[in-house]
Motif scaffolding. Sequence first.
Motif, PDB file in Angstrom:
ATOM      1  N   UNK A  44       0.874  -1.173   0.000  1.00 56.38           N
ATOM      2  CA  UNK A  44       0.000   0.000   0.000  1.00 56.38           C
ATOM      3  C   UNK A  44       0.908   1.218   0.000  1.00 56.38           C
ATOM      4  N   UNK A  45       0.500   2.232  -0.782  1.00 55.06           N
ATOM      5  CA  UNK A  45       1.318   3.435  -0.910  1.00 55.06           C
ATOM      6  C   UNK A  45       0.769   4.519   0.021  1.00 55.06           C
ATOM      7  N   UNK A  46       1.660   5.062   0.853  1.00 51.54           N
ATOM      8  CA  UNK A  46       1.279   6.133   1.778  1.00 51.54           C
ATOM      9  C   UNK A  46       1.958   7.423   1.330  1.00 51.54           C
ATOM     10  N   UNK A  47       1.186   8.462   1.051  1.00 54.21           N
ATOM     11  CA  UNK A  47       1.716   9.799   0.734  1.00 54.21           C
ATOM     12  C   UNK A  47       1.550  10.627   2.009  1.00 54.21           C
ATOM     13  N   UNK A  48       2.669  11.148   2.516  1.00 51.80           N
ATOM     14  CA  UNK A  48       2.534  11.911   3.763  1.00 51.80           C
ATOM     15  C   UNK A  48       1.922  13.288   3.520  1.00 51.80           C
ATOM     16  N   UNK A  49       2.044  13.790   2.264  1.00 58.76           N
ATOM     17  CA  UNK A  49       1.531  15.134   1.967  1.00 58.76           C
ATOM     18  C   UNK A  49       2.526  16.231   2.293  1.00 58.76           C
ATOM     19  N   UNK A  50       3.807  15.864   2.537  1.00 62.14           N
ATOM     20  CA  UNK A  50       4.823  16.913   2.789  1.00 62.14           C
ATOM     21  C   UNK A  50       4.862  17.888   1.609  1.00 62.14           C
ATOM     22  N   UNK A  51       4.856  17.359   0.401  1.00 58.25           N
ATOM     23  CA  UNK A  51       4.648  18.196  -0.792  1.00 58.25           C
ATOM     24  C   UNK A  51       3.250  17.910  -1.313  1.00 58.25           C
ATOM     25  N   UNK A  52       2.573  18.953  -1.739  1.00 56.77           N
ATOM     26  CA  UNK A  52       1.142  18.825  -2.021  1.00 56.77           C
ATOM     27  C   UNK A  52       0.715  19.578  -3.276  1.00 56.77           C
ATOM     28  N   UNK A  72      -3.426   9.081   2.312  1.00 59.09           N
ATOM     29  CA  UNK A  72      -2.742  10.377   2.272  1.00 59.09           C
ATOM     30  C   UNK A  72      -2.832  11.011   3.656  1.00 59.09           C
ATOM     31  N   UNK A  73      -1.678  11.271   4.252  1.00 58.24           N
ATOM     32  CA  UNK A  73      -1.684  11.817   5.616  1.00 58.24           C
ATOM     33  C   UNK A  73      -1.943  13.322   5.613  1.00 58.24           C
ATOM     34  N   UNK A  74      -1.773  13.967   4.473  1.00 59.74           N
ATOM     35  CA  UNK A  74      -2.133  15.384   4.316  1.00 59.74           C
ATOM     36  C   UNK A  74      -1.461  16.325   5.301  1.00 59.74           C
ATOM     37  N   UNK A  85       6.512  15.861  13.601  1.00 59.02           N
ATOM     38  CA  UNK A  85       5.530  15.422  14.599  1.00 59.02           C
ATOM     39  C   UNK A  85       4.200  15.076  13.942  1.00 59.02           C
ATOM     40  N   UNK A  86       3.792  15.881  12.968  1.00 53.49           N
ATOM     41  CA  UNK A  86       2.513  15.600  12.303  1.00 53.49           C
ATOM     42  C   UNK A  86       2.550  14.282  11.536  1.00 53.49           C
ATOM     43  N   UNK A  87       3.675  14.021  10.851  1.00 58.70           N
ATOM     44  CA  UNK A  87       3.773  12.726  10.144  1.00 58.70           C
ATOM     45  C   UNK A  87       3.675  11.597  11.171  1.00 58.70           C
ATOM     46  N   UNK A  88       4.406  11.729  12.265  1.00 56.12           N
ATOM     47  CA  UNK A  88       4.409  10.650  13.268  1.00 56.12           C
ATOM     48  C   UNK A  88       3.013  10.410  13.832  1.00 56.12           C
ATOM     49  N   UNK A  89       2.346  11.514  14.203  1.00 58.17           N
ATOM     50  CA  UNK A  89       1.021  11.364  14.827  1.00 58.17           C
ATOM     51  C   UNK A  89       0.027  10.728  13.855  1.00 58.17           C
ATOM     52  N   UNK A 107      15.175   7.850   0.631  1.00 54.27           N
ATOM     53  CA  UNK A 107      15.788   9.169   0.676  1.00 54.27           C
ATOM     54  C   UNK A 107      15.970   9.711   2.077  1.00 54.27           C
ATOM     55  N   UNK A 108      15.917  11.044   2.189  1.00 55.93           N
ATOM     56  CA  UNK A 108      16.360  11.702   3.431  1.00 55.93           C
ATOM     57  C   UNK A 108      15.464  12.864   3.853  1.00 55.93           C
ATOM     58  N   UNK A 109      14.217  12.856   3.433  1.00 54.10           N
ATOM     59  CA  UNK A 109      13.347  13.992   3.785  1.00 54.10           C
ATOM     60  C   UNK A 109      12.721  13.759   5.167  1.00 54.10           C
ATOM     61  N   UNK A 110      12.066  14.786   5.691  1.00 55.33           N
ATOM     62  CA  UNK A 110      11.495  14.679   7.039  1.00 55.33           C
ATOM     63  C   UNK A 110      10.534  13.497   7.163  1.00 55.33           C
ATOM     64  N   UNK A 111       9.748  13.247   6.115  1.00 58.97           N
ATOM     65  CA  UNK A 111       8.778  12.142   6.159  1.00 58.97           C
ATOM     66  C   UNK A 111       9.473  10.796   6.349  1.00 58.97           C
ATOM     67  N   UNK A 112      10.647  10.649   5.745  1.00 57.02           N
ATOM     68  CA  UNK A 112      11.408   9.394   5.827  1.00 57.02           C
ATOM     69  C   UNK A 112      11.786   9.110   7.279  1.00 57.02           C
ATOM     70  N   UNK A 113      12.340  10.121   7.929  1.00 51.86           N
ATOM     71  CA  UNK A 113      12.773   9.946   9.318  1.00 51.86           C
ATOM     72  C   UNK A 113      11.565   9.752  10.243  1.00 51.86           C
ATOM     73  N   UNK A 114      10.524  10.535  10.020  1.00 53.04           N
ATOM     74  CA  UNK A 114       9.353  10.479  10.906  1.00 53.04           C
ATOM     75  C   UNK A 114       8.720   9.087  10.882  1.00 53.04           C
ATOM     76  N   UNK A 115       8.544   8.519   9.700  1.00 53.13           N
ATOM     77  CA  UNK A 115       7.914   7.188   9.594  1.00 53.13           C
ATOM     78  C   UNK A 115       8.820   6.129  10.208  1.00 53.13           C
TER      79      UNK A 115
END
Length: 371
Positions: A44-52, A72-74, A85-89, A107-115
């Motif tokens: 399943x593909x999860x889009x965090x919504x960091x870029x929108x 989509x976590x939006x 924090x928002x990605x984690x929550x 990669x190395x974006x905030x979403x990567x580390x948060x998940x």
Amino acid sequence: MSRQLKLLIIAGARPNFMKVAPLIKCIQARNGKGEHDGVRLAFRLVHTGQHYDEKMSNVFFGELGIPSPDINLGIGSGSHAVQTANVMARFEPVCEQERPDWVVVVGDVNSTMACTLVCAKMGIKVAHVEAGLRSFDRTMPEEVNRIVTDALADLLLTPSADANENLKREGIPDEKIRLVGNIMIDTLVENLDKARRRDILKTLGLGEKAFVYVTLHRPSNVDRKENLGEIMAELIRLSRQMPVVFPMHPRTGKMLSEFRISVSESAGLKILDPIGYHDSLCLTEQACFVLTDSGGLQEETTYFRTPCLTLRPNTERPITISVGSNRLTSLKTLRRDIADTVGNTKRAGEVPPLWDGRTAGRIVNSLLERD
Ligand code: UD1
């Protein structure tokens, strides 16, 4: 009896989309062939919504044939802490519901580390694609993301041998590390014909090898008024000699208007909205040289052997310098480095081992072996 291995694949920001596309294609092809070797891969593909924005996100789904995200976590924009924090929550309940066998981050974006942080606390295995890269510069937000992600991930999938060395130096055991090659190059190879058919050169009135392709968005270059002002002045100067194409990242555009820096002083400087993947690849192959602070462009220019000046004091991708056509530059040396590069654009360098378009297959095999 066949067993199912369930993956959650995470994408959040623009440079992630090129990395998940070949992985998803590879999984779909494997499932389509009915070759399960006793294991069926479900994802399943999860889009965090960091870029929108349409131009920072949606366009890549269409161009690269990525299926619409299942979830989509939006989360949108915010400070580093807020974004992380928002990605984690929002990701934690998804993990609780989905209970994946593996979460695949790239990669190395905030979403990567948060998940990755969420999974580490929940005992869910993480595979990190593009592991082991280090700039050794902790003022870069991405370096912090890389260190945390690699310290916590269970399977570290590296693009080049230098990355393996970095991980070993940090005490990561060999059995967690697999050298699989560069997934970005899978996407490049797959999309080369489409990129070559684009008419962006004609539309912009550019000749082959007779323009400079520029992308700049790192906070270190664009978030300080003096730096951004100096860079723009240098680009205006260069554009009197050769056309300069500069598709502008929203962060850069925002800072230019905040600092009230005017950019309308030269007809040769073509500032565009962010462009799609195929146009970017087309410009990268055809440029006289590229001036950038992007990680992906350092790799793509290496593949094309297009001379690249990287406006940064360091790079986490040193192989693009040691075997490729990349070179670091700074505000102090930019004018001289540009003059050198315009004067000597012989295509040099070579393509590193395993940057061959077959990395996704090696990633899937590594996941199956490690399961
Ligand atoms: C992020 C990544 C960076 C990557 C870059 C590629 C981190 C720490 N940084 O940086 O590694 O190279 O993506 O683009 O994860 N914005 C929009 N529309 C969007 C997204 C962002 O207008 O769709 C604007 C917002 O004003 C936002 C700013 O761009 O505040 C920065 O976005 P953000 O995701 O925080 O970081 P990037 O600079 O894009």
